[in-house]
Design a protein around this motif. Structure first.
Motif, PDB file in Angstrom:
ATOM      1  N   HIS A 181       3.193  -0.985   4.200  1.00 30.36           N
ATOM      2  CA  HIS A 181       3.152   0.421   3.806  1.00 30.36           C
ATOM      3  C   HIS A 181       4.502   0.889   3.262  1.00 30.36           C
ATOM      4  O   HIS A 181       5.550   0.587   3.828  1.00 30.36           O
ATOM      5  CB  HIS A 181       2.780   1.295   5.003  1.00 30.36           C
ATOM      6  CG  HIS A 181       1.425   1.000   5.561  1.00 30.36           C
ATOM      7  ND1 HIS A 181       0.298   1.649   5.145  1.00 30.36           N
ATOM      8  CD2 HIS A 181       1.013   0.104   6.503  1.00 30.36           C
ATOM      9  CE1 HIS A 181      -0.757   1.182   5.804  1.00 30.36           C
ATOM     10  NE2 HIS A 181      -0.340   0.240   6.637  1.00 30.36           N
TER      11      HIS A 181
ATOM     12  N   LEU B  79      -1.583  -5.089   5.071  1.00 32.23           N
ATOM     13  CA  LEU B  79      -0.949  -4.023   4.299  1.00 32.23           C
ATOM     14  C   LEU B  79       0.498  -3.788   4.722  1.00 32.23           C
ATOM     15  O   LEU B  79       0.786  -3.584   5.901  1.00 32.23           O
ATOM     16  CB  LEU B  79      -1.729  -2.726   4.449  1.00 32.23           C
ATOM     17  CG  LEU B  79      -3.204  -2.749   4.046  1.00 32.23           C
ATOM     18  CD1 LEU B  79      -3.782  -1.340   4.131  1.00 32.23           C
ATOM     19  CD2 LEU B  79      -3.393  -3.336   2.669  1.00 32.23           C
TER      20      LEU B  79
ATOM     21  N   TRP C 148       0.847  -1.193   0.000  1.00 29.89           N
ATOM     22  CA  TRP C 148       0.000   0.000   0.000  1.00 29.89           C
ATOM     23  C   TRP C 148       0.880   1.240   0.000  1.00 29.89           C
ATOM     24  O   TRP C 148       1.701   1.429   0.903  1.00 29.89           O
ATOM     25  CB  TRP C 148      -0.924   0.010   1.216  1.00 29.89           C
ATOM     26  CG  TRP C 148      -1.926   1.126   1.202  1.00 29.89           C
ATOM     27  CD1 TRP C 148      -1.710   2.445   1.527  1.00 29.89           C
ATOM     28  CD2 TRP C 148      -3.302   1.037   0.812  1.00 29.89           C
ATOM     29  NE1 TRP C 148      -2.858   3.169   1.367  1.00 29.89           N
ATOM     30  CE2 TRP C 148      -3.850   2.324   0.933  1.00 29.89           C
ATOM     31  CE3 TRP C 148      -4.121  -0.018   0.384  1.00 29.89           C
ATOM     32  CZ2 TRP C 148      -5.195   2.596   0.644  1.00 29.89           C
ATOM     33  CZ3 TRP C 148      -5.443   0.259   0.088  1.00 29.89           C
ATOM     34  CH2 TRP C 148      -5.976   1.544   0.220  1.00 29.89           C
TER      35      TRP C 148
ATOM     36  N   VAL D  85      -3.553   6.329   5.714  1.00 29.35           N
ATOM     37  CA  VAL D  85      -4.466   5.221   5.984  1.00 29.35           C
ATOM     38  C   VAL D  85      -4.910   5.275   7.442  1.00 29.35           C
ATOM     39  O   VAL D  85      -4.109   5.493   8.347  1.00 29.35           O
ATOM     40  CB  VAL D  85      -3.786   3.875   5.701  1.00 29.35           C
ATOM     41  CG1 VAL D  85      -4.717   2.726   6.052  1.00 29.35           C
ATOM     42  CG2 VAL D  85      -3.373   3.779   4.244  1.00 29.35           C
TER      43      VAL D  85
ATOM     44  N   ASP E  77       1.447   5.006   0.663  1.00 33.25           N
ATOM     45  CA  ASP E  77       0.866   6.040   1.531  1.00 33.25           C
ATOM     46  C   ASP E  77       1.079   7.421   0.926  1.00 33.25           C
ATOM     47  O   ASP E  77       2.208   7.910   0.848  1.00 33.25           O
ATOM     48  CB  ASP E  77       1.506   5.991   2.920  1.00 33.25           C
ATOM     49  CG  ASP E  77       1.105   4.760   3.700  1.00 33.25           C
ATOM     50  OD1 ASP E  77      -0.051   4.329   3.564  1.00 33.25           O
ATOM     51  OD2 ASP E  77       1.945   4.229   4.444  1.00 33.25           O
TER      52      ASP E  77
ATOM     53  N   THR F 278      -9.629   6.091  -3.149  1.00 31.60           N
ATOM     54  CA  THR F 278      -8.177   6.072  -3.089  1.00 31.60           C
ATOM     55  C   THR F 278      -7.661   5.290  -4.297  1.00 31.60           C
ATOM     56  O   THR F 278      -8.435   4.865  -5.150  1.00 31.60           O
ATOM     57  CB  THR F 278      -7.707   5.441  -1.762  1.00 31.60           C
ATOM     58  OG1 THR F 278      -8.448   4.229  -1.530  1.00 31.60           O
ATOM     59  CG2 THR F 278      -7.941   6.394  -0.593  1.00 31.60           C
TER      60      THR F 278
END
Length: 559
Positions: A103, A101, A73, A81, A75, A450
């Protein structure tokens, strides 16, 4: 990098779909006969845990046994998030799939992603992958050949066929004939960036809106005469944006769309675009605009970020600029800047189709949007088949795409019988100026809209969150412009990739430097042949030989 667990499950909206078998042949044909046609077996007994026996296109995916899937994911600094995001909790009970996830920061996402993949530490699902991003990881076996398994992805197969994307899918294959990423599919594809114009000024001063680059030149001259202190045209994206969309109308490629730099020649072989007459004509045209004081020199070297010298937006607001590169969001930004100076409603800012040129009304080829790769270790999972089904639903099922964009029907949004979507009172989507300031932003506060929402879109879904002006832009492009044919694929093998990377970067740097020098008038056009000779000395013949060798092999293997 930290790992956070979030449940991820789909919407309750479900329609009866066609069977996977009905579309398997379409998917296989889309990926051609070069080894990328579903030729890898899935052991249903050992790898079918959680999978649905009757999974079909347009149907709801629901895992028969819960399982977890790790996901990378990115950011965004302005969209952190949150554990409380509704996008995760809303869909928990329907699929039984839990996303874990990993990050990475947006600022160096590509580098962090590469490090994770190279170290063998990448999560199962690697999203935000554009075509070509997968190439460095193919030879190591770090990512899965997705084309081996598309028979298990009925939504993907259906919309590739329905939206006539088969030839485009064929073009994402690597040297071994397999596709290692699956892209986001777009029912309609229009250039995101084009010219943003002050329509009111062009109509009152220049007598109308320009349709071609030559008409634009004449209109800019009229604006310059009426507003002597202005430089009516700007780029604002370091010259990369305007050259990109202009190049197609000149029959070449440049700017952001330069890619490998190779274009079709007179015969079967490809040629390096900057050595062609079409590229020179493009450069000479923009050189003339600069020389005549019609194109803002400053905007060709500085990003439109509002720092340093006055931004293009500020120049728009001060009647110092009337046309610039931009997107639908840029048009909104310019209009808002004008509201503060000229008064609301005293202007009209519009995004128009890229002007036609010497090569005709061509715009960029139809494009994919970002998609995903899978770590090769996923193929060893007992949930492998369920993972394929889940991702097929997530990326290509219309109900899933609507949920990812808008949230929960009858809670965050409503949908009329004619398909019109509207946010409910108390919800906003500030990024698109929808119910701005209404209370709960479905993106910032709930996680909808998103980046997962961006990948695959029908035309109706794209238009559902677009301004009326951008909807008109879509229609104008589709009815007045012709997408050029895709650039011929020439996938390189591992050895060729290493060799070409050593050549391509210095060649592109030389092209960028000389192109800007010619346009800015810092280098006379009489030195064009010398520029081409410099490219030859920098290894251009070897680079062209490499690409054409790969092209010939691709044609032979996929004939």
């Amino acid at each position: 990098m930290t790992t956070t667990r979030f449940p991820f499950t789909p919407s309750r909206r479900s329609v009866v779909g066609l069977s996977a078998a009905a579309f398997a042949s379409v998917a296989l044909a889309a990926c051609g006969d070069g080894g990328g046609g579903g030729d890898a077996e899935v052991d249903l007994a050992a790898q079918g845990v959680g999978a649905m026996e009757d999974f079909a296109a347009d149907a709801q995916f629901t895992a028969t046994e819960p399982f977890s899937l790790t996901m990378l994911w990115t950011d965004w600094p302005d969209v952190p998030v949150e554990d409380t995001w509704k996008i995760f909790s809303r869909i928990e009970e329907l699929t039984g799939v839990t996303l874990e996830l990993t990050h990475i920061p947006y600022s160096d996402a590509v580098e962090k992603r590469s490090l994770l993949i190279s170290a063998g530490d990448a999560p199962d699902l690697i999203p935000l992958i554009y075509t070509g991003d997968e190439t460095p990881f193919v030879s190591s076996g770090a990512v899965l050949p997705m084309s081996d398994y598309i028979e298990h992805m009925p939504n993907f197969a259906k919309y590739v066929a329905q939206w006539d994307l088969g030839d485009m899918i064929d073009n994402i294959k690597q040297a071994d004939g397999k596709a290692y990423m699956l892209p986001g599919l777009q029912e309609v594809s229009v250039p995101v960036f084009s010219l943003v114009l002050r329509k009111d000024v062009f109509e009152s001063v220049a007598g109308g809106m320009p349709n071609t680059w030559e008409e634009l030149r004449s209109a800019l001259a009229a604006l310059k005469q009426a507003y002597p202190d202005s430089t009516p045209l700007a780029d604002g994206f370091e010259s990369q944006s305007m050259l990109n969309y202009a190049a197609h109308a000149f029959g070449t490629r440049a700017g952001w769309g330069f890619g490998s730099g190779m274009v079709g020649g007179d015969g079967d072989e490809l040629v390096y675009a900057p050595t062609t007459d079409q590229y020179r004509e493009l450069v000479d045209f923009f050189r003339g605009l600069v020389a005549d004081g019609l194109l803002d020199r400053e905007s060709l070297t500085a990003s439109n970020d509002g720092t340093g010298a006055a931004s293009v937006s500020e120049k728009f607001a001060q009647d110092l600029c009337f046309a610039a590169s931009g997107s639908s969001g840029t048009a909104i930004e310019f209009s808002q800047a004008l509201d503060e100076t000229a008064g609301k409603g005293n202007h009209e800012v519009v995004l128009v189709p890229p002007p036609a040129g010497p090569a005709g009304d061509h715009v960029e080829p139809r494009n994919f949007w970002h998609g995903f790769m899978l770590s090769s270790k996923v193929a060893e999972s007992e949930n492998f088949l369920a993972t394929l089904q889940f991702l097929d639903w997530l990326y290509y099922n219309p109900a899933a795409r609507e949920m990812l964009r808008w949230g929960i029907e009858d809670e965050t949004y409503t949908k009329d019988d004619d398909g019109t979507i509207a946010l409910k009172d108390g919800f906003s989507l500030d990024d698109f100026d929808i119910n701005t300031g209404a209370g709960t932003d479905i993106k910032i506060d709930l996680g909808f809209s998103t980046f997962p929402a961006e990948a695959t879109e029908s035309r109706a879904l794209k238009e559902s969150y677009s301004t009326p002006a951008f909807v008109q832009y879509i229609d104008d492009v589709l009815t007045t412009r012709t997408p050029r044919d895709p650039f011929p694929p020439a996938p390189l093998d591992e050895t060729e990739l290493e060799q070409s990377s050593l050549l391509a970067t210095p060649l592109k740097d030389a092209v960028d430097t000389a192109t800007l020098q010619f346009i800015m008038g810092e280098r006379p056009m009489e030195q064009w042949d010398a520029f081409v000779a410099e490219l030859e000395a920098a290894g251009l013949p070897r680079y062209v030989e490499l690409i054409n060798g790969a092209r010939a092999r691709f044609v032979e293997n996929n004939g």
